[in-house]
Design a protein around this motif. Structure first.
Motif: not given
Length: 440
Positions: A232, A267-268, A270-272, A274-275
């Motif tokens: 990550d 990946k980025m 998915e992170v954004k 989720k946020e």
């Protein structure tokens, strides 16, 4: 009876006798000597002599790793005490000064990893050679970890070509599954601020990625990065001036690692995603004003550069996740879901700005109603509610019905809960109005 003076004298005589008996010298064995146990005798460390002995084996066998391995096997070298020194000889050709990578006094050999060519076919035999040694002496894996950690923390002390050799060796070590070498041992020491700032870590990891992916899949690489606890944090390998998604893509695209670029973008995303889902879920749970939620979505979508289709999918997920499924029966749960749809229809309407996005929303609803038992019979009512709220246009629903349906819950089957039937479709073909078959 005894008088007091007589009793006192008697006691004093008794005490004197006891004292003489206790102070009498005990017998001893003549000519004996107490020996120190062997385990208490510590031989002084002599890593220089050990290093010289290993170097001599290399010289005697002219660097032939097969012969060297055979010569080392029957030797009485104390690997348990000098394991670190042994790997220093393999990597550098001799012993290094304590706390540095500089050569120490003593003999050296020219057949080390750092003296070889920076080619995988040249370095691979060293990996196989070390593998053989570790199979016979598995306790040496800790010494290999120690030496690799020491070298990787001191990348600035090596020449560029030497750093490339270390990267190739590391990649091949993982590719060959070198006796359980822990990835964390390799990657964590690299995250030193001074090494990252100089770009040495990025250069090392680039060579590592390129070499490892020759024989292994991207999934294998990601598995190693996860075990190394850096999956990550790939941007942490970049100097601060280049630490951005654009910088990541530009660098690894130039190096031909497009698969890694695509993975990082996903990946980025998915992170954004989720946020933003977390933020919207909180707002909806707090029953925030629709306009406030709409403004929040617009700003976050702009910052994250989300595709419009992903925004529509995300909004529907968040709205449904916020439904209170606490009813005592199915009808109460259905009412809760429909009430939620009606409440947030304005939010959906803001982002379903064309037929393509409306159709995507219908697909999303259709699949969820097909897969979620709580929504199994609600598809017609949800669509009708969204039509009433001007989220879905008549043309969109007709297009979905004619040729845009998803195989999951296709019209005319039981899975769509009888939204449309073939008979109704035939009636539409002869000119029936949309409302006459949709609002049955």
């Amino acid at each position: 009876m005894f008088s007091f003076p007589t009793l006192l004298i008697t006691n004093l005589l008794f005490l004197n006798l006891v004292y003489k008996c206790s102070s009498k010298e005990k017998p001893t064995l003549g000519g004996t000597r107490i020996k120190t146990r062997k385990r208490n005798i510590a031989a002084p460390l002599d890593p220089a002599a050990f290093a010289d002995a290993v170097v001599q084996i290399y010289l005697d066998n002219a660097g032939d790793l097969e012969l060297i391995a055979k010569s080392i096997e029957p030797s009485d070298l104390n690997f348990s005490r000098y394991g670190d020194t042994f790997f220093e000889v393999i990597f550098t050709g001799g012993r290094t000064q304590p706390g540095t990578t500089k050569p120490d006094e003593g003999e050296r050999h020219p057949y080390s990893i750092l003296e070889s060519e920076a080619k995988r076919e040249v370095i691979l035999p060293f990996v196989i050679y070390i593998q053989k040694i570790l199979r016979r002496r598995p306790f040496l894996i800790k010494n290999l970890e120690n030496v690799m950690r020491k070298f990787l923390q001191s990348l600035e002390l090596f020449e560029e070509n030497e750093r490339k050799k270390l990267a190739i060796f590391t990649a091949l070590a993982f590719s060959q599954k070198l006796s359980g070498l822990p990835p964390e041992t390799v990657f964590q020491p690299l995250l030193k601020d001074n090494l990252v700032a100089k770009g040495l870590v990025l250069s090392f990891m680039t060579e590592f990625f390129k070499e490892y992916l020759i024989d292994n899949s991207l999934d294998d690489l990601i598995s190693i990065l996860k075990r190394g606890k850096v999956e990550d944090n790939l941007l942490d390998f970049f100097p601060s001036a280049k630490r951005s998604a654009e910088g990541f893509s530009e660098h690894f695209t130039k190096e031909g690692l497009l698969a890694l670029v695509e993975y990082n973008e996903k990946k980025m995303f998915e992170v954004k995603l989720k946020e933003i889902k977390t933020a919207l879920t909180s707002l909806i749970a707090e029953e925030a004003d629709v306009s406030e939620v709409t403004d929040t979505v617009k700003q976050r979508v702009k910052d994250a550069k989300f595709p419009e289709i992903e925004v529509v999918r995300m909004l529907w997920d968040v709205i449904m996740d916020a439904v209170q499924w606490s009813g005592k029966n199915q009808q109460q749960n259905a009412n809760s879901a429909l009430r939620q749809v009606k409440t947030w229809a304005e939010l959906l309407n803001t982002f379903c700005t064309n037929g393509k996005l409306q159709l995507e929303l219908m697909y999303k609803i259709q699949i969820q109603c097909y897969e979620d038992a709580k929504l199994m019979k609600l598809f017609p009512e949800i669509v009708r509610s969204l039509y009433d709220q001007d989220v879905l246009a008549e043309d969109t629903i007709l297009h979905w019905f004619r040729k845009g349906t998803n195989p999951k819950g296709r019209y005319g089957t039981q899975s769509t809960n009888g939204l449309f039937s073939n008979t109704e479709w035939q009636r539409d073909e002869i000119g029936m109005r949309f409302e006459e078959y949709f609002f049955y």
